[in-house]
Design a protein around this motif. Structure first.
Motif, PDB file in Angstrom:
ATOM      1  N   GLY A   1       0.802  -1.218   0.000  1.00  0.00           N
ATOM      2  CA  GLY A   1       0.000   0.000   0.000  1.00  0.00           C
ATOM      3  C   GLY A   1       0.832   1.263   0.000  1.00  0.00           C
ATOM      4  O   GLY A   1       2.015   1.268   0.341  1.00  0.00           O
ATOM      5  N   TRP A   2       0.191   2.337  -0.411  1.00  0.00           N
ATOM      6  CA  TRP A   2       0.847   3.631  -0.482  1.00  0.00           C
ATOM      7  C   TRP A   2       1.243   4.106   0.907  1.00  0.00           C
ATOM      8  O   TRP A   2       0.511   3.908   1.880  1.00  0.00           O
ATOM      9  CB  TRP A   2      -0.074   4.650  -1.145  1.00  0.00           C
ATOM     10  CG  TRP A   2      -0.575   4.221  -2.486  1.00  0.00           C
ATOM     11  CD1 TRP A   2      -0.042   3.253  -3.294  1.00  0.00           C
ATOM     12  CD2 TRP A   2      -1.718   4.719  -3.183  1.00  0.00           C
ATOM     13  NE1 TRP A   2      -0.774   3.132  -4.445  1.00  0.00           N
ATOM     14  CE2 TRP A   2      -1.817   4.017  -4.407  1.00  0.00           C
ATOM     15  CE3 TRP A   2      -2.671   5.699  -2.887  1.00  0.00           C
ATOM     16  CZ2 TRP A   2      -2.826   4.268  -5.337  1.00  0.00           C
ATOM     17  CZ3 TRP A   2      -3.679   5.950  -3.810  1.00  0.00           C
ATOM     18  CH2 TRP A   2      -3.755   5.243  -5.021  1.00  0.00           C
TER      19      TRP A   2
ATOM     20  N   TYR B   1      -7.001  -1.473  -2.498  1.00  0.00           N
ATOM     21  CA  TYR B   1      -7.149  -1.297  -1.052  1.00  0.00           C
ATOM     22  C   TYR B   1      -7.414  -2.626  -0.356  1.00  0.00           C
ATOM     23  O   TYR B   1      -6.769  -2.941   0.657  1.00  0.00           O
ATOM     24  CB  TYR B   1      -8.285  -0.314  -0.754  1.00  0.00           C
ATOM     25  CG  TYR B   1      -8.574  -0.202   0.727  1.00  0.00           C
ATOM     26  CD1 TYR B   1      -7.809   0.615   1.546  1.00  0.00           C
ATOM     27  CD2 TYR B   1      -9.585  -0.964   1.327  1.00  0.00           C
ATOM     28  CE1 TYR B   1      -8.035   0.690   2.915  1.00  0.00           C
ATOM     29  CE2 TYR B   1      -9.821  -0.892   2.687  1.00  0.00           C
ATOM     30  CZ  TYR B   1      -9.047  -0.067   3.469  1.00  0.00           C
ATOM     31  OH  TYR B   1      -9.274  -0.013   4.824  1.00  0.00           O
ATOM     32  N   PHE B   2      -8.347  -3.419  -0.857  1.00  0.00           N
ATOM     33  CA  PHE B   2      -8.679  -4.664  -0.169  1.00  0.00           C
ATOM     34  C   PHE B   2      -7.582  -5.718  -0.327  1.00  0.00           C
ATOM     35  O   PHE B   2      -7.512  -6.649   0.472  1.00  0.00           O
ATOM     36  CB  PHE B   2     -10.042  -5.176  -0.624  1.00  0.00           C
ATOM     37  CG  PHE B   2     -11.177  -4.425   0.014  1.00  0.00           C
ATOM     38  CD1 PHE B   2     -11.598  -4.737   1.296  1.00  0.00           C
ATOM     39  CD2 PHE B   2     -11.792  -3.368  -0.634  1.00  0.00           C
ATOM     40  CE1 PHE B   2     -12.617  -4.027   1.920  1.00  0.00           C
ATOM     41  CE2 PHE B   2     -12.816  -2.650  -0.031  1.00  0.00           C
ATOM     42  CZ  PHE B   2     -13.225  -2.980   1.252  1.00  0.00           C
TER      43      PHE B   2
ATOM     44  N   PHE C   1     -12.696   1.627   4.123  1.00  0.00           N
ATOM     45  CA  PHE C   1     -12.376   2.067   2.761  1.00  0.00           C
ATOM     46  C   PHE C   1     -12.811   3.514   2.536  1.00  0.00           C
ATOM     47  O   PHE C   1     -12.110   4.289   1.889  1.00  0.00           O
ATOM     48  CB  PHE C   1     -13.040   1.151   1.739  1.00  0.00           C
ATOM     49  CG  PHE C   1     -12.835   1.614   0.312  1.00  0.00           C
ATOM     50  CD1 PHE C   1     -11.569   1.645  -0.242  1.00  0.00           C
ATOM     51  CD2 PHE C   1     -13.918   2.028  -0.464  1.00  0.00           C
ATOM     52  CE1 PHE C   1     -11.373   2.084  -1.552  1.00  0.00           C
ATOM     53  CE2 PHE C   1     -13.731   2.464  -1.757  1.00  0.00           C
ATOM     54  CZ  PHE C   1     -12.460   2.486  -2.314  1.00  0.00           C
ATOM     55  N   ARG C   2     -13.962   3.877   3.080  1.00  0.00           N
ATOM     56  CA  ARG C   2     -14.406   5.282   2.951  1.00  0.00           C
ATOM     57  C   ARG C   2     -13.410   6.227   3.583  1.00  0.00           C
ATOM     58  O   ARG C   2     -13.106   7.295   3.030  1.00  0.00           O
ATOM     59  CB  ARG C   2     -15.775   5.475   3.601  1.00  0.00           C
ATOM     60  CG  ARG C   2     -16.954   5.276   2.694  1.00  0.00           C
ATOM     61  CD  ARG C   2     -18.179   5.984   3.249  1.00  0.00           C
ATOM     62  NE  ARG C   2     -18.118   7.434   3.042  1.00  0.00           N
ATOM     63  CZ  ARG C   2     -18.959   8.309   3.581  1.00  0.00           C
ATOM     64  NH1 ARG C   2     -19.913   7.879   4.398  1.00  0.00           N
ATOM     65  NH2 ARG C   2     -18.844   9.587   3.342  1.00  0.00           N
ATOM     66  N   TRP C   3     -12.908   5.858   4.769  1.00  0.00           N
ATOM     67  CA  TRP C   3     -11.910   6.720   5.414  1.00  0.00           C
ATOM     68  C   TRP C   3     -10.694   6.877   4.528  1.00  0.00           C
ATOM     69  O   TRP C   3     -10.224   7.991   4.269  1.00  0.00           O
ATOM     70  CB  TRP C   3     -11.499   6.155   6.770  1.00  0.00           C
ATOM     71  CG  TRP C   3     -10.021   6.317   7.020  1.00  0.00           C
ATOM     72  CD1 TRP C   3      -9.091   5.338   7.081  1.00  0.00           C
ATOM     73  CD2 TRP C   3      -9.297   7.546   7.189  1.00  0.00           C
ATOM     74  NE1 TRP C   3      -7.839   5.859   7.269  1.00  0.00           N
ATOM     75  CE2 TRP C   3      -7.937   7.228   7.333  1.00  0.00           C
ATOM     76  CE3 TRP C   3      -9.673   8.885   7.210  1.00  0.00           C
ATOM     77  CZ2 TRP C   3      -6.945   8.174   7.510  1.00  0.00           C
ATOM     78  CZ3 TRP C   3      -8.683   9.853   7.392  1.00  0.00           C
ATOM     79  CH2 TRP C   3      -7.334   9.492   7.544  1.00  0.00           C
ATOM     80  N   PHE C   4     -10.146   5.751   4.029  1.00  0.00           N
ATOM     81  CA  PHE C   4      -8.922   5.823   3.245  1.00  0.00           C
ATOM     82  C   PHE C   4      -9.126   6.612   1.955  1.00  0.00           C
ATOM     83  O   PHE C   4      -8.293   7.439   1.582  1.00  0.00           O
ATOM     84  CB  PHE C   4      -8.422   4.415   2.919  1.00  0.00           C
ATOM     85  CG  PHE C   4      -7.217   4.412   2.019  1.00  0.00           C
ATOM     86  CD1 PHE C   4      -5.959   4.692   2.530  1.00  0.00           C
ATOM     87  CD2 PHE C   4      -7.346   4.166   0.658  1.00  0.00           C
ATOM     88  CE1 PHE C   4      -4.844   4.722   1.697  1.00  0.00           C
ATOM     89  CE2 PHE C   4      -6.242   4.189  -0.180  1.00  0.00           C
ATOM     90  CZ  PHE C   4      -4.983   4.466   0.343  1.00  0.00           C
ATOM     91  N   SER C   5     -10.219   6.366   1.274  1.00  0.00           N
ATOM     92  CA  SER C   5     -10.436   6.952  -0.052  1.00  0.00           C
ATOM     93  C   SER C   5     -10.940   8.383  -0.007  1.00  0.00           C
ATOM     94  O   SER C   5     -10.662   9.175  -0.911  1.00  0.00           O
ATOM     95  CB  SER C   5     -11.429   6.094  -0.837  1.00  0.00           C
ATOM     96  OG  SER C   5     -12.719   6.141  -0.231  1.00  0.00           O
TER      97      SER C   5
END
Length: 402
Positions: free
Chosen positions: A39-40, A213-214, A225-229
């Protein structure tokens, strides 16, 4: 952690550690390979990218800086408009999913500062002409070169953090892949930059990000995922539905890509500890940003080092210090003391030879290659002195207790 009902939390933590390449060293992997697999890496002018790449693949600063100079990896405004270190294969996607942030800043400037889009677009063209010869210029030189194309925004702009229109144009050009920000001394842990012209395509969508992401962070929830994106609820739901992760067990909101389900089911947590020293914003935390999932309850209730009375470690959104991990569990805290050239750490578990070796290895890396382990751009030896004193006292108290 409510999401883990029915799933052994030790297995989840060990799996997350495994997917993050923190359960064993991966010597020989490049910086780009590490970032593609795990991941980034969030980059805020501190040591986090260096610490993460060292922990996962033993990469020294020179190797990372060489990869940055060769554009094998690069710092780019990406998810939520935040700066991450990305592998070249993800440059186009990172820019695409971060494009909304500078557009939002322009919309706000138009509303509150009477800055028109045409004005900023003309400034963008002027900046591109200035950078067309292939050189790298600092913001002051760019501002002088474009002349009246940059407009001061007065007191109203300063109150909003915008003294001129230049940052708006630079942000738009970065998001479009037309320019890139270059660290003036080649280092990721110091925030002095120039800008160079670029011709980077910008492609990819929310589904592409969800799939990545997953693969990095699953099992994870839609909320994670909402938080990250930074996507809206509707966009995130659609992206996750099309990416295809499935519940890790019936009824769970923890989702995992189908191709990883069998591996997860058969995964057995390691029996021997494997300690790693990481930044507080490392992906093992920040991909989910749910700190208690990595903490035993007794450790979550610990007071913050040098924190206000009543503040506990597990109640924080983000760690206020660097972390020691073992098989996905946070088992200690640390900071670097520049005066003594040493790591000061508080251990939640009885120290053993493996932990002492991990501390010594990271201490030598920070001392010999980085010089400091700043958490973020404004961190300094002076600002972290109270935390260092608190960590040192905690370690001393533990020794006195036997």
């Amino acid at each position: 952690m409510e999401h883990s009902r029915g799933i052994d939390i030790g297995k989840l933590r060990a799996w997350w550690s495994h997917r993050q390449w923190l359960d064993r060293p991966h010597p020989g992997a490049s910086a780009a390979e590490v970032l593609a697999a795990t991941g980034w890496a969030r980059s805020v002018g501190g040591a986090a990218p260096y610490l993460g790449l060292f922990a996962r693949a033993g990469l020294g600063r020179a190797a990372v800086d060489t990869a940055v100079a060769a554009l094998e990896v690069h710092e780019l405004p990406s998810a939520r408009g935040c700066t991450y270190l990305l592998p070249a294969a993800d440059f186009a996607l990172g820019l695409a999913v971060g494009a909304a942030a500078p557009e939002g800043e322009l919309t706000a400037a138009a509303k509150h500062l009477e800055v028109g889009r045409d004005e900023v677009e003309q400034l963008c063209l002027a900046i591109e002409r200035v950078l067309a010869d292939g050189g790298t210029l600092d913001p002051t030189t760019i501002r002088e070169a474009v002349g009246d194309a940059v407009r001061p925004l007065g007191e109203a702009g300063r109150k909003r953090g915008l003294s001129t229109t230049l940052p708006l144009a630079l942000g738009l050009l970065q998001s479009r892949g037309r320019i890139r920000r270059v660290p003036v001394n080649g280092r990721l842990d110091q925030q002095r930059y120039g800008y160079a012209g670029w011709d980077q395509p910008v492609t990819g969508d929310a589904v592409d990000l969800a799939r990545r992401y997953f693969s990095w962070a699953g099992p994870a929830t839609l909320g994670h995922f909402r938080w990250f994106s930074g996507f809206s609820a509707a966009t995130a739901r659609r992206a996750v539905a099309e990416a295809g992760p499935v519940p890790v067990e019936p009824g769970s909101d923890l989702l995992l890509l189908p191709e990883l389900a069998e591996e997860f089911a058969e995964f057995t947590p390691p029996t021997e500890p494997h300690y790693t020293l990481l930044a507080g914003i490392d992906g093992i935390h920040l991909l989910h940003r749910e700190l208690p999932r990595l903490l035993d309850p007794a450790d979550a209730a610990r007071p913050l080092p040098a924190g206000r009375a009543g503040r506990t470690f597990g109640a924080e959104a983000d760690p206020q210090t660097h972390l020691v991990l073992d098989r996905g569990r946070i088992v200690g805290l640390w900071e670097y003391d520049t005066e003594r050239g040493e790591i000061v750490h508080q251990s939640f578990v009885p120290p053993d030879d493996a932990l002492r070796a991990a501390v010594a290895r990271t201490e030598a890396f920070v001392r010999d290659e980085l010089g400091d382990a700043r958490g973020f751009s404004l961190d300094s030896p002076k600002s972290r002195a109270p935390k260092i004193a608190a960590l040192r006292e905690s370690a001393a108290a533990r020794r006195r207790a036997g």
